[in-house]
Design an enzyme around this catalytic site. Structure first.
Site, mmCIF file in Angstrom:
data_model
loop_
_atom_site.group_PDB
_atom_site.id
_atom_site.type_symbol
_atom_site.label_atom_id
_atom_site.label_comp_id
_atom_site.label_asym_id
_atom_site.label_seq_id
_atom_site.Cartn_x
_atom_site.Cartn_y
_atom_site.Cartn_z
ATOM 1 N N ASN A 137 0.810 -1.221 0.000
ATOM 2 C CA ASN A 137 0.000 0.000 0.000
ATOM 3 C C ASN A 137 0.847 1.275 0.000
ATOM 4 O OD1 ASN A 137 -2.418 1.782 0.936
ATOM 5 N ND2 ASN A 137 -0.912 1.926 2.599
ATOM 6 N N TYR A 172 3.370 9.518 -11.466
ATOM 7 C CA TYR A 172 2.507 8.689 -10.611
ATOM 8 C C TYR A 172 1.676 7.736 -11.476
ATOM 9 C CZ TYR A 172 -1.089 7.696 -7.054
ATOM 10 O OH TYR A 172 -1.958 7.083 -6.169
ATOM 11 N N ALA A 204 2.287 6.593 -14.414
ATOM 12 C CA ALA A 204 3.152 5.544 -14.987
ATOM 13 C C ALA A 204 3.477 4.491 -13.928
ATOM 14 C CB ALA A 204 4.434 6.177 -15.534
ATOM 15 N N SER A 205 3.761 4.945 -12.709
ATOM 16 C CA SER A 205 4.126 3.987 -11.650
ATOM 17 C C SER A 205 2.945 3.088 -11.312
ATOM 18 C CB SER A 205 4.610 4.730 -10.393
ATOM 19 O OG SER A 205 3.540 5.377 -9.712
ATOM 20 N N LYS A 206 1.742 3.654 -11.269
ATOM 21 C CA LYS A 206 0.569 2.862 -10.882
ATOM 22 C C LYS A 206 0.105 1.943 -12.016
ATOM 23 C CE LYS A 206 0.034 4.193 -6.615
ATOM 24 N NZ LYS A 206 0.210 3.249 -5.492
ATOM 25 N N ILE A 211 -9.530 9.501 -2.517
ATOM 26 C CA ILE A 211 -9.871 9.147 -1.147
ATOM 27 C C ILE A 211 -9.211 10.180 -0.236
ATOM 28 C CG2 ILE A 211 -9.881 7.283 0.585
ATOM 29 C CD1 ILE A 211 -11.141 6.534 -2.207
HETATM 30 N N1 NAD Z 1 -5.631 8.831 -1.253
HETATM 31 C C1 NAD Z 1 -6.000 8.641 -2.499
HETATM 32 O O1 NAD Z 1 -6.800 9.403 -3.074
HETATM 33 C C2 NAD Z 1 -5.457 7.464 -3.282
HETATM 34 C C3 NAD Z 1 -6.068 7.130 -4.492
HETATM 35 C C4 NAD Z 1 -5.585 6.047 -5.221
HETATM 36 C C5 NAD Z 1 -4.507 5.328 -4.744
HETATM 37 N N2 NAD Z 1 -3.927 5.671 -3.575
HETATM 38 C C6 NAD Z 1 -2.791 4.888 -3.131
HETATM 39 O O2 NAD Z 1 -3.071 4.320 -1.873
HETATM 40 C C7 NAD Z 1 -1.859 4.194 -1.130
HETATM 41 C C8 NAD Z 1 -2.026 4.853 0.231
HETATM 42 O O3 NAD Z 1 -2.352 6.193 0.020
HETATM 43 P P1 NAD Z 1 -2.798 7.158 1.198
HETATM 44 O O4 NAD Z 1 -3.661 8.183 0.565
HETATM 45 O O5 NAD Z 1 -3.283 6.386 2.351
HETATM 46 O O6 NAD Z 1 -1.394 7.846 1.517
HETATM 47 P P2 NAD Z 1 -0.771 8.393 2.898
HETATM 48 O O7 NAD Z 1 0.271 9.359 2.515
HETATM 49 O O8 NAD Z 1 -1.863 8.826 3.798
HETATM 50 O O9 NAD Z 1 -0.103 7.080 3.486
HETATM 51 C C9 NAD Z 1 0.964 6.461 2.800
HETATM 52 C C10 NAD Z 1 1.860 5.795 3.806
HETATM 53 O O10 NAD Z 1 2.950 5.195 3.093
HETATM 54 C C11 NAD Z 1 4.157 5.497 3.771
HETATM 55 N N3 NAD Z 1 5.277 5.486 2.828
HETATM 56 C C12 NAD Z 1 5.487 6.336 1.794
HETATM 57 N N4 NAD Z 1 6.637 6.043 1.185
HETATM 58 C C13 NAD Z 1 7.166 4.968 1.832
HETATM 59 C C14 NAD Z 1 8.348 4.214 1.667
HETATM 60 N N5 NAD Z 1 9.246 4.509 0.711
HETATM 61 N N6 NAD Z 1 8.589 3.180 2.506
HETATM 62 C C15 NAD Z 1 7.705 2.886 3.493
HETATM 63 N N7 NAD Z 1 6.578 3.583 3.710
HETATM 64 C C16 NAD Z 1 6.310 4.611 2.887
HETATM 65 C C17 NAD Z 1 3.937 6.881 4.383
HETATM 66 O O11 NAD Z 1 4.826 7.133 5.456
HETATM 67 C C18 NAD Z 1 2.462 6.771 4.822
HETATM 68 O O12 NAD Z 1 2.341 6.276 6.130
HETATM 69 C C19 NAD Z 1 -0.760 4.810 -1.989
HETATM 70 O O13 NAD Z 1 -0.113 3.798 -2.709
HETATM 71 C C20 NAD Z 1 -1.533 5.707 -2.929
HETATM 72 O O14 NAD Z 1 -0.848 5.945 -4.132
HETATM 73 C C21 NAD Z 1 -4.379 6.733 -2.817
#
Ligand code: NAD
Length: 266
Positions: free
Chosen positions: A89, A154, A156-158, A187
């Site tokens: 995640n 982003y 591209a990575s996803k 979200i």
């Molecule tokens: N929030 C959104 O709208 C959304 C939408 C689609 C996808 N996502 C994906 O869901 C996932 C979680 O997103 P979120 O919104 O909860 O983000 P967030 O920033 O609230 O939480 C992400 C967590 O990942 C940790 N993290 C980041 N880089 C790291 C690393 N290199 N090593 C270890 N931990 C690391 C951070 O410290 C944080 O605790 C992500 O992959 C994000 O791309 C989020």
């Protein structure tokens, strides 16, 4: 509804946002949860907050973009108990126009979101393969399927996460391991709190999301519990979109909607 009392679930990026809520829901279902996160303070706080009652939760500080750190950490997590489910995640989302993306931002985003996911999948699969069982769930995004401006790196990575997941799914299925990808839309989490004002979020939802609001972490976590469960044993290599209908088609023009549903309740 779900019973994870004999299962060990590893969640990366579990200190905040969606990962934290996934952890909470697996704990409620009786699971043993290990969190991996690079933010030590947030990780400690989350473990403290969620470890109420006899919940089994432990935090491990690591940066998933460092392969050696990942290998060492997964070894420690495995020593707690065999990992049954891994949820990749952790992710970052620095927003920049295509022309502003510098090599560092590009590389960092790919390193965390794509390479980090690969490192964790491979390290955990090494332990799952001899046991001939395991579930891999990788966090992609709606942006892995559909481009959003300001997110070329982003996106591209996803997109990479989706194809990585599908490849794992076809290569490891014969060894009892299933892999699926999850694609949320917008979200509300710490990832976007700092950059998007409440007014922006409201306007965004009205403009783009058929459900007319952004999602909550509580609405994303349950699919992880389902996909890791006995009810999902024939689901492999799939991509699940949870976006309030954003990718289903263009959000109808409000004037046209009103014309077609003149007596719709407000
Ligand atoms: N929030 C959104 O709208 C959304 C939408 C689609 C996808 N996502 C994906 O869901 C996932 C979680 O997103 P979120 O919104 O909860 O983000 P967030 O920033 O609230 O939480 C992400 C967590 O990942 C940790 N993290 C980041 N880089 C790291 C690393 N290199 N090593 C270890 N931990 C690391 C951070 O410290 C944080 O605790 C992500 O992959 C994000 O791309 C989020």
């Amino acid at each position: 509804m779900f019973n994870y009392s004999d299962k060990h679930i590893l969640i990366t990026g579990g200190a905040k946002g969606i990962g934290r809520e996934i952890a909470r829901q697996f704990l409620v279902a009786g699971g043993q949860v290990s969190l991996v996160d690079r933010d030590e303070a947030a990780l400690q706080q989350t473990v403290l907050d969620l470890a109420q009652g006899d919940q089994q939760i432990k935090g491990f500080v690591a940066d998933i973009s460092d392969q050696q750190e990942v290998e060492d950490t997964i070894r420690q997590v495995e020593q707690q108990a065999p990992i049954d489910v891994v949820i990749n995640n952790a992710g970052i989302c620095p927003i920049k126009s295509f022309m502003e993306i510098d090599a560092d931002t590009w590389q960092q985003t790919l390193d965390v979101n794509l390479s980090g996911t690969f490192y964790v999948c491979q390290a955990v699969a090494r332990y799952m393969i001899p046991r001939k069982r395991g579930v891999i769930l990788n966090m992609s995004s709606k942006n892995g399927l559909d481009a959003e401006l300001g997110h070329a790196h982003y996106n591209a990575s996803k997109a990479g996460v989706i194809l990585l997941t599908k490849t794992i799914a076809i290569e490891l299925a014969h060894l009892g391991i299933r892999a699926n990808a999850i694609c949320p839309g917008y979200i509300r989490t710490p990832l976007n709190y700092e950059v998007d004002s409440p007014e922006f979020v409201q306007q965004f939802a009205e403009r783009y999301v058929p459900i007319e609001r952004v999602g909550k972490v509580q609405e994303i976590a349950p699919i992880f519990l389902f996909l890791a469960s006995e009810g999902a044993t024939y689901i492999n290599g799939q991509t699940f979109v949870l976006d309030g209908g954003q990718l289903a088609g263009q959000k109808p023009w409000p004037t046209l909607l009103k014309a077609m549903y003149p007596s719709a309740p407000k």
